[in-house]
Structure formats: structure tokens, C-alpha cells
Design a protein around this motif. Sequence first.
Motif, PDB file in Angstrom:
ATOM      1  N   GLY A   1       0.825  -1.204   0.000  1.00 48.27           N
ATOM      2  CA  GLY A   1       0.000   0.000   0.000  1.00 48.27           C
ATOM      3  C   GLY A   1       0.862   1.258   0.000  1.00 48.27           C
ATOM      4  O   GLY A   1       2.091   1.179   0.006  1.00 48.27           O
TER       5      GLY A   1
ATOM      6  N   LEU B   1       2.910   3.883   1.384  1.00 47.45           N
ATOM      7  CA  LEU B   1       3.614   3.997   2.668  1.00 47.45           C
ATOM      8  C   LEU B   1       4.275   5.361   2.830  1.00 47.45           C
ATOM      9  O   LEU B   1       4.694   5.971   1.856  1.00 47.45           O
TER      10      LEU B   1
ATOM     11  N   GLN C   1      -3.356   9.935   4.788  1.00 44.69           N
ATOM     12  CA  GLN C   1      -3.822   8.615   4.358  1.00 44.69           C
ATOM     13  C   GLN C   1      -2.693   7.644   4.050  1.00 44.69           C
ATOM     14  O   GLN C   1      -2.937   6.496   3.698  1.00 44.69           O
TER      15      GLN C   1
ATOM     16  N   LEU D   1       0.038   4.990   4.825  1.00 47.96           N
ATOM     17  CA  LEU D   1       0.147   3.999   5.895  1.00 47.96           C
ATOM     18  C   LEU D   1       1.531   4.091   6.527  1.00 47.96           C
ATOM     19  O   LEU D   1       2.505   4.386   5.835  1.00 47.96           O
ATOM     20  N   THR D   2       1.605   3.797   7.798  1.00 46.59           N
ATOM     21  CA  THR D   2       2.932   3.668   8.398  1.00 46.59           C
ATOM     22  C   THR D   2       3.469   2.319   7.960  1.00 46.59           C
ATOM     23  O   THR D   2       2.698   1.381   7.691  1.00 46.59           O
TER      24      THR D   2
ATOM     25  N   ALA E   1       2.138  -0.415  10.257  1.00 46.77           N
ATOM     26  CA  ALA E   1       0.762  -0.883  10.046  1.00 46.77           C
ATOM     27  C   ALA E   1       0.705  -1.892   8.902  1.00 46.77           C
ATOM     28  O   ALA E   1       0.045  -2.925   8.981  1.00 46.77           O
ATOM     29  N   SER E   2       1.419  -1.587   7.825  1.00 39.62           N
ATOM     30  CA  SER E   2       1.410  -2.493   6.677  1.00 39.62           C
ATOM     31  C   SER E   2       2.187  -3.765   6.976  1.00 39.62           C
ATOM     32  O   SER E   2       1.770  -4.871   6.614  1.00 39.62           O
TER      33      SER E   2
ATOM     34  N   LYS F   1       0.408  -6.525   8.723  1.00 34.39           N
ATOM     35  CA  LYS F   1      -0.425  -7.375   7.867  1.00 34.39           C
ATOM     36  C   LYS F   1       0.421  -8.447   7.181  1.00 34.39           C
ATOM     37  O   LYS F   1      -0.005  -9.587   7.033  1.00 34.39           O
TER      38      LYS F   1
ATOM     39  N   VAL G   1      -2.380  -5.013   0.978  1.00 36.14           N
ATOM     40  CA  VAL G   1      -2.663  -4.656   2.380  1.00 36.14           C
ATOM     41  C   VAL G   1      -4.145  -4.414   2.605  1.00 36.14           C
ATOM     42  O   VAL G   1      -4.691  -4.768   3.647  1.00 36.14           O
ATOM     43  N   PHE G   2      -4.804  -3.838   1.609  1.00 32.18           N
ATOM     44  CA  PHE G   2      -6.219  -3.523   1.752  1.00 32.18           C
ATOM     45  C   PHE G   2      -7.136  -4.723   1.530  1.00 32.18           C
ATOM     46  O   PHE G   2      -8.341  -4.618   1.693  1.00 32.18           O
TER      47      PHE G   2
END
Lengths: 256, 267
Positions: free
Chosen positions: B205, B207, B236, B238-239, B242-243, B246, B264-265
Motif C-alpha cells: 500500500g 507507505l 492517508q 500507511l505507516t 501498520a502495513s 499485515k 494490504v487492503f
Amino acid sequence: MSDINSTNPRTLGRGICIITGASSGFGQALAYQVSCYLEPRSVLLLVARSGPLLQEMKEELQSATEEQQLVVHCVTVDLRTKEGVDETVRLARQEAVDEIEHVLLINNAASLGDIAKFETFTNPDEVNSYLSLNVSSPLALTAGILQLCPCRLGLRWSVVNLSSKFALQALPSWVLYCTAKAARNMMFSVLAKEQQHVKVLSYSPGPMDTDMQKEILRLTNVNHNPMPCHESAAKLMKLLLDNNFSSGAHLDFFDV
Amino acid sequence: MSSSQRTDLGRALCIITGASRGFGRTVARELSRLVKPGSVLILTARSEENLRSLEVELAGSEAGKSGLLVQCVPADLAQMAGLQSVVSASRAAFSEHIDHVILVNNAASLGDVSRFTSSFTDMAEVDSYLSLNVTSCLCLTARLLQALPPRSGLCRSVVNITSLCALQPFKSWALYCTGKAAREMMFRVLATEEPDLRVLSYSPGPLDTDMQLVARSSTADPDLKRTFSDMFSAGQLLTCEASCAKLMKLLLEDSFTSGAHIDVFDL
């Protein structure tokens, strides 16, 4: 954007057509077919490494198209080199006169690469060399050709990428070929998205009776029931003449 | 080999490329927390300085103090010597106690996004791009698979850090899209050849990294550029953490179809 098809449906117009890998196989078959649909004083650039084969083709084409005054140039170069690509672009630029109605580039030259397990590709020189011919070269050539002359009304641009079912489908032991074809499809998709006035087609010709197919049979023992090149070339011709395809599309011989 | 109860990645030998910054650095940190004592992390990138600081950080971490070995291998993976040094270090770190090999192919470059496809008339530029983003990835993976061969009780996982750009064309991103599409196919072929290998193309995603900074400041296509800068302004992005979380979940659950592209989503 001027639509040539509305004035004369079955023609490519007065064009400059560049075909790579033109000395044999599909490139050769396509050259003969394209020549039938180019208007008088069109220019055909046949690009390949083999001078003698190209020269033979030139003689045949010029005698078959005498009335048409088709100008045929043999461009004997190695497209793995910067010099080869630059020379091709240079010659095309020389021929791209104001009255040209169509610039048609057929990126056909390609190699099979070694068919072997993924794990065996430990040598970066081998992989780099393969990607250079099969990915970098068509990108650089296409970019060079697109810069030939400025866009204007009445000038049609068509870029064909000779693709494969294996641009979409992963085949064990075919990592080089699949990777390069997938790369090319994406590359040409980006081009199609960027340039609305350039019609880009990724054409998958199906298995054909070529040296490449003989090599495939030799290396894999798999017979793909190849068809004569002219059969697939005819289908590509139809797509180009009808000019209804969506730019950036991947079309397969068997789907059309 | 799938177990939704797995809480660690075993006694692992992890090789992470592009480990000096961005997503790769985060992957190194997160993996260090999920592998058992006796595991080894091989961190590679071109920047020795950044690798060393990460090595120090990990050595001082809880994992580092409980027996995680961290080894830096500064290397240019586009050069034969670079490939060889990573493979040698990996081979040396491999032992009968290792039950999991995890290769994270993360190193990549954006290419010049300030120009359009028709400007790439220089073959050398394209060759150089493909050399780093496609060839080095293929050759490193091939060499490591040979150096760390299958054995009973050994799980081997290969991760390809990919992108939406592998699947969809983006204006002025010819090199990046082409490289990612190439890699994706490459790893799909690998997955078809080796059913025992766990191959995952993970798309992290958008980043908040140096790569994104270049994307939002240099992209030639105005709409695409605006999309990136809007994402940034709206918070918006992503860190990496966070990714990465996942990605770790995917690796722990180990139920993905080998060769799949997972975003990721999607999770």
C-alpha cells in the motif's frame, strides 16, 4: 483525430512501417502482408541481424509492389545494442516526410531465452542480456520512433507489441520468457494510457511454424500444433485495418 | 503447512533486502520479534551506515538479547560480488537448527517518474533499472534457493514486495510498473515450479517513506501527482508498521495460495 478508415477502409494509408525481427518467421510473414495494404510511396523498414535474408526480401517485395512504389530499406542491426536502436530510429526519421499518414511500429524481434528451472538463473549477465533485448530494446526503439515527428491531425500512430499467452500465464521453466512478456505488456499499457493518439496493441499470435517454435519443441518436447505464420499475420492485419481495438489491449489470435 | 495458531515464525534464517530504510527496515524489526532464539537476520542494502545502526538497535532489543543473530551485508545486488556476499553470509548462517528460511525481496527503486514512456530512448538507463529491480531479485532468489535447499522439516518462504503498479498501468511510471509486473510474473513462475515453496507477492500500500516523497514531488502526470500529495496531506499514507503487521499476519497464518498477489487492503 482524422479517421483514415472513413475514406478508404482497407488501407494502412501512406505509411512508414518498421518491423523488427523481419528476416524470418512472423516478422517476415507480416512484412509481406503489410506491404499489400500500404499506399503508394510508403516506406517499409525491415530490421534484423541478417543482411542477406533482408536483401532477398527487399528484392521480392519491390518486384511484387512495383506499381505501388514501395520503398524498402534493409536495416541490418543488432537491436541488443544502442547503436542498433539508434540507427533504426535515424533511418525512420530520414523517411518520415510530411506527407506520411501513418507510423506503424511492429515490435516483433524477441528471443526465447533458456528454458530451465528458476533456480538455475544465477548469472545476472545472462538475465540482463535477455531483458535488454526483450524489454529495454523495444522500449528504447518505441520511444525513439514516437519522437519521429510531432503529432498532427491526419497522422495515425500504431504500436504493436508481439506478446504471448505467457505474458499472462506462468509456465514452469519459462521464467525468462514469461517475465519479459509480462514486462512488455505492462510497458505498452503504460504507453497506451499516457498517449491517447497512439493506438497500442499487444498481440499474442499463437504458436506458429517458426524457428522459435522449433527451438521450443527441441527444448521441451512439447508440440503446440503451430500454424503457418501467414495465418496469424492475417489476423493481426485485420485488427490493424479495422482499427477497432481498445488501445493497450492484449488480444490473442484465438480470441479474435 | 498452515496453522492459524502459529505465534512465531520458527527458528528462522531471514534475508531482507533494502533493509536500511523504509519498509525493509520495518520488516527486519518485525521479523526479529517473531522469530525464535537462535534465529539469524541477514540484512542487506547499499548503505553500510544505516545497516549498522539497525544492527545495533536489534542487538540491543529483547530479541537481540535472547539469542537473535543479526548480520549486516552491505552490498550492491546488481553486482555479482554483492550477490555472492549475501549468499555466502546466508550459507554460513544456515544450520540444521534452522527450520524456516524467509527471503524478503524488498529492495527496489522508483525509476525516473518525472518523464513519460516516450522519453526512454536510452537503453542503458532501462537496462540499469531492470538490472536492479528484476535481475538482481531473480538471481538472488535463485542463488539462495540453491544454497539453502529443501530438507525435511524446513519451510522456505519467498516474499516479493510488489505494488498495485504490478497489476495496473500508471502514467509516467513506466519503469516502476514494468519492473513490478516482471517480478510478479517471475514469482508466479517460481510458485508453479516449486509447490513446497511458499511464495507471496505482498503489496504494502501507499507507505510514508522516502519513495513516497519522490512520488508526490516528482511524478510527471499531474493527476497522479495530486493523488499522492493529497494522500499525504490527508494523512492517508500507511505507516510501515501498520502495513508490515499485515504481512507478518500472512506469514504466521501461512494459508495464502503460493504465487498470489495480496494487497494490504485485502486484509
